[in-house]
Design a protein around this motif. Structure first.
Motif, short mmCIF file in Angstrom:
data_model
loop_
_atom_site.label_atom_id
_atom_site.label_comp_id
_atom_site.label_asym_id
_atom_site.label_seq_id
_atom_site.Cartn_x
_atom_site.Cartn_y
_atom_site.Cartn_z
N ARG A 1 0.91 -1.16 0.05
CA ARG A 1 -0.11 0.01 -0.04
C ARG A 1 1.01 1.36 -0.02
O ARG A 1 2.11 1.26 0.60
CB ARG A 1 -0.67 0.02 1.39
CG ARG A 1 -2.13 0.79 1.41
CD ARG A 1 -2.96 0.45 2.46
NE ARG A 1 -3.56 -0.57 2.63
CZ ARG A 1 -4.12 -1.08 3.85
NH1 ARG A 1 -3.87 -0.68 4.91
NH2 ARG A 1 -4.93 -2.31 3.49
N ILE B 1 6.81 2.02 10.00
CA ILE B 1 5.33 2.34 10.28
C ILE B 1 4.40 1.48 10.12
O ILE B 1 4.65 0.60 9.57
CB ILE B 1 5.22 3.48 9.04
CG1 ILE B 1 6.42 4.43 9.02
CG2 ILE B 1 4.03 4.14 9.07
CD1 ILE B 1 6.47 5.31 7.64
N ARG C 1 -2.44 5.56 15.46
CA ARG C 1 -3.56 5.40 16.60
C ARG C 1 -2.74 5.11 17.74
O ARG C 1 -1.84 4.93 17.94
CB ARG C 1 -4.47 4.13 16.26
CG ARG C 1 -5.37 4.47 15.06
CD ARG C 1 -6.23 3.23 14.56
NE ARG C 1 -6.69 3.47 13.26
CZ ARG C 1 -7.89 3.87 13.01
NH1 ARG C 1 -8.75 4.44 14.19
NH2 ARG C 1 -8.42 4.12 11.96
N ALA D 1 5.27 -0.84 7.03
CA ALA D 1 4.43 -2.06 6.94
C ALA D 1 2.92 -1.44 7.24
O ALA D 1 2.32 -1.88 8.28
CB ALA D 1 5.11 -2.64 8.22
N TRP E 1 -6.50 -13.51 -0.06
CA TRP E 1 -6.44 -12.05 0.31
C TRP E 1 -6.72 -11.44 -1.07
O TRP E 1 -7.16 -10.29 -1.25
CB TRP E 1 -4.61 -11.44 0.57
CG TRP E 1 -4.35 -11.71 2.04
CD1 TRP E 1 -5.04 -12.37 2.77
CD2 TRP E 1 -3.35 -11.36 2.52
NE1 TRP E 1 -4.36 -12.02 4.11
CE2 TRP E 1 -3.25 -11.79 3.95
CE3 TRP E 1 -2.10 -10.75 2.11
CZ2 TRP E 1 -2.36 -11.37 4.84
CZ3 TRP E 1 -0.88 -10.51 3.08
CH2 TRP E 1 -1.24 -10.90 4.54
P1 NAP Z 1 -2.37 -4.93 9.34
O1 NAP Z 1 -2.63 -5.61 10.17
O2 NAP Z 1 -3.65 -4.47 8.53
O3 NAP Z 1 -1.74 -3.38 10.03
C1 NAP Z 1 -1.50 -2.36 9.31
C2 NAP Z 1 -1.03 -1.22 10.04
O4 NAP Z 1 -0.48 -0.02 9.20
C3 NAP Z 1 -2.27 -0.61 10.94
O5 NAP Z 1 -1.61 -0.20 12.18
C4 NAP Z 1 -2.73 0.75 10.06
O6 NAP Z 1 -3.35 1.78 10.82
C5 NAP Z 1 -1.22 0.98 9.60
N1 NAP Z 1 -1.37 1.88 8.27
C6 NAP Z 1 -1.92 1.73 7.39
N2 NAP Z 1 -1.83 2.78 6.51
C7 NAP Z 1 -1.16 3.74 7.11
C8 NAP Z 1 -0.72 5.00 6.97
N3 NAP Z 1 -0.82 5.60 5.67
N4 NAP Z 1 0.18 5.85 7.80
C9 NAP Z 1 0.43 5.07 9.08
N5 NAP Z 1 -0.11 3.82 9.23
C10 NAP Z 1 -0.91 3.21 8.27
O7 NAP Z 1 -1.42 -5.11 8.31
P2 NAP Z 1 -0.08 -6.07 8.29
O8 NAP Z 1 0.78 -5.98 9.44
O9 NAP Z 1 0.51 -5.88 7.19
O10 NAP Z 1 -0.64 -7.72 8.52
C11 NAP Z 1 -1.52 -8.18 7.43
C12 NAP Z 1 -2.32 -9.13 8.02
O11 NAP Z 1 -1.30 -10.49 8.11
C13 NAP Z 1 -2.76 -8.91 9.44
O12 NAP Z 1 -4.18 -9.81 9.38
C14 NAP Z 1 -1.80 -9.58 10.18
O13 NAP Z 1 -2.23 -9.98 11.59
C15 NAP Z 1 -1.36 -10.96 9.40
N6 NAP Z 1 0.07 -11.26 10.11
C16 NAP Z 1 0.24 -12.25 11.11
C17 NAP Z 1 1.40 -12.43 11.63
C18 NAP Z 1 1.16 -13.59 12.81
O14 NAP Z 1 0.01 -14.22 13.05
N7 NAP Z 1 2.33 -13.69 13.39
C19 NAP Z 1 2.50 -12.00 11.01
C20 NAP Z 1 2.31 -11.15 10.02
C21 NAP Z 1 1.16 -10.90 9.45
P3 NAP Z 1 -4.90 1.71 11.11
O15 NAP Z 1 -5.12 0.90 11.93
O16 NAP Z 1 -4.79 3.22 11.47
O17 NAP Z 1 -5.32 1.66 9.70
#
Ligand code: NAP
Length: 444
Positions: free
Chosen positions: A104, A147, A194, A320, A356
């Motif tokens: 993104r 991030i 947040r 991230a 996804w």
């Molecule tokens: P995520 O869980 O959706 O987190 C994305 C983060 O980025 C959120 O804190 C979001 O904040 C922030 N964000 C988005 N746009 C932003 C911006 N323009 N500026 C600042 N912050 C921003 O995504 P992810 O970490 O990429 O993980 C993807 C999925 O994979 C998730 O469901 C995750 O749980 C899973 N995963 C699981 C594991 C595990 O179980 N060990 C490991 C890796 C990934 P807002 O909340 O404000 O939008």
């Protein structure tokens, strides 16, 4: 005639779909087509190298791939070696299990500056994904900003600070281990727009940060709400989902609170949690020198910017902040949500999306299983069993005519065994990175 199904993408969503198809009494023949020579998608190239337990699910996928009715076509790219229209002509059903491989966009001034990376490329780099092995991120810096307040941000931050001993029993790519362990990095800042009650961390991943050998988590107690857990939208209980969210939130707050009392004296490195800080600008010239952020508050779930700014000096930024699916030629694309538009998985006649690509980039590996089950049921409902489409024989003929060199599952198993041997009994494996390395090994 059996139903012939092509699944594009050999990650969790693809393999759960294959498994579900095999479990139905429809005599499905399933071909899993993968752009990379190796299977398992995010299990191999997304899950953190120090989370080997999560990667164990690959054994289950290997069982599916070894089934008589399943074939693996590694190193076959749809759009290069075969088109989607050709697959639709060859197979009764085509399943798009292509994930969300792109970052993104950060969308702030300076976000294209050298030293700024998206997590897709950075994680791909340390996990030995062939597309990102030449990333060569500049790690000659004492401070980095990550991030995002999701699990990927925690993965990136943790891999950056773990000691060589902590990473010894992992399958981190050698180039990344060398670069990270030679880096003078001591401080990683995890930036969340947040508050601590609105993160997307899971508790196990957060808790792990209190047990690192050479790095202490740093949380400002003033950022944390009162201990009764009051405040924040998720605190308003009502439905099962909200109750679940509140439990996770309370657990995470308790973990963050426990970090404030951890002794830091014996640790060389620090992982700083910076809440209520929205990235505003990447500062620097030839390369990143810092990040400006704007203080925020959260009202009714909305991030409100306050006009108050702060800055962190750093030489590396990893965003991230989530992923997007890629556009597939010949199909519509939802640019806003970064996924393939679908109605409960149905994309077009005979074309389905799972994982996804269907839902957007959220959830753990096992979240893909229900998608696979639902998709297999839809295919069983939609497809006539009298079809005479050529399926696998047609694909092999077409790839053969084009001189495409595909990797079969038996070949992958030889490569897998060679990787495990190269791990030397300590690391679970040493990954081959390039197709050339893999082909050389297969020809030896
Ligand atoms: P995520 O869980 O959706 O987190 C994305 C983060 O980025 C959120 O804190 C979001 O904040 C922030 N964000 C988005 N746009 C932003 C911006 N323009 N500026 C600042 N912050 C921003 O995504 P992810 O970490 O990429 O993980 C993807 C999925 O994979 C998730 O469901 C995750 O749980 C899973 N995963 C699981 C594991 C595990 O179980 N060990 C490991 C890796 C990934 P807002 O909340 O404000 O939008």
């Amino acid at each position: 005639m059996p139903i012939s199904v092509a699944i594009i993408g050999a990650g969790p969503a693809g393999f759960y779909t294959a498994e579900a198809l095999l479990s139905l009494p429809i005599g499905a023949r399933v071909d899993v087509i993968e752009r990379l020579p190796s299977p398992y998608g995010l299990v191999r190239a997304g899950v953190a190298p120090d989370h080997q337990g999560t990667k164990r699910v690959a054994h289950r996928f290997a069982e599916t791939a070894s089934h008589d009715s399943v074939a693996f076509f590694g190193n076959v790219a749809v759009g290069r070696d075969v088109s989607l229209d050709e697959l639709r002509a060859l197979y009764d059903a085509v399943v798009l299990a292509v994930g969300a491989p792109s970052d993104r966009a950060l969308g702030i001034p300076g976000d294209a500056m050298p030293g700024v990376y998206g997590s897709a490329s950075f994680v791909g780099w340390y996990n030995g994904h062939p597309d990102f092995c030449d990333l060569a991120p500049k790690l000659d810096t004492r401070a980095a900003v990550v991030i995002g307040n999701g699990n990927v941000a925690l993965d990136v931050a943790r891999v950056l600070v773990k000691s060589p001993a902590e990473m010894a029993e992992t399958d981190i790519a050698e180039h990344a281990a060398r670069a990270i362990h030679a880096s003078p990095l001591t401080d990683v800042y995890i930036l969340g727009r947040r508050g601590p009650g609105e993160t997307r961390f899971t508790s196990a991943e957060l808790r792990e940060l209190g047990r690192l050998a050479d790095c202490a988590p740093v949380v400002d107690p003033a950022d944390l709400p009162e201990e009764d857990g009051a405040g924040g939208d998720a605190a308003v209980a009502g439905s099962g989902e909200i109750d679940r969210e509140k439990r996770i939130r309370d657990k995470n707050l308790a973990i963050l609170r426990s970090f404030t009392t951890l002794s830091k004296d014996t640790k060389r490195k620090r992982m700083h949690f910076c809440f209520h800080a929205a990235p505003a600008e990447i500062v620097g010239g030839e390369r990143v020198e810092g990040l400006r952020y704007e203080r925020t508050r959260v009202e009714q779930g909305h991030v409100i910017r306050t006009g108050v700014f702060g800055a962190i000096a750093c030489g590396l930024v990893v965003a991230a902040i989530g992923y997007r699916a890629s556009r597939i030629a010949g199909l519509p694309f939802d640019g806003e949500r970064g996924l393939i538009p679908n109605e409960d998985g149905r994309v077009a006649p005979g074309v389905y999306a799972v994982g996804w690509a269907k839902r957007g980039p959220t959830g753990i590996i096992a979240s893909n299983r229900p998608d696979g089950i639902a998709c297999a049921r839809q295919i069983a409902e939609d497809v006539m069993t009298t079809s005479d489409k050529p399926g696998r024989a047609g694909l092999e003929r077409l790839l053969g005519e084009r001189g495409a060199r595909w990797i079969s599952f038996a070949e992958w198993q030889r490569l897998d065994a060679a990787e495990v041997t190269a791990g030397g009994g300590i690391a679970p494996r040493r990954k081959f990175i390039s197709l050339a390395e893999m082909l050389t090994n297969l020809n030896d």
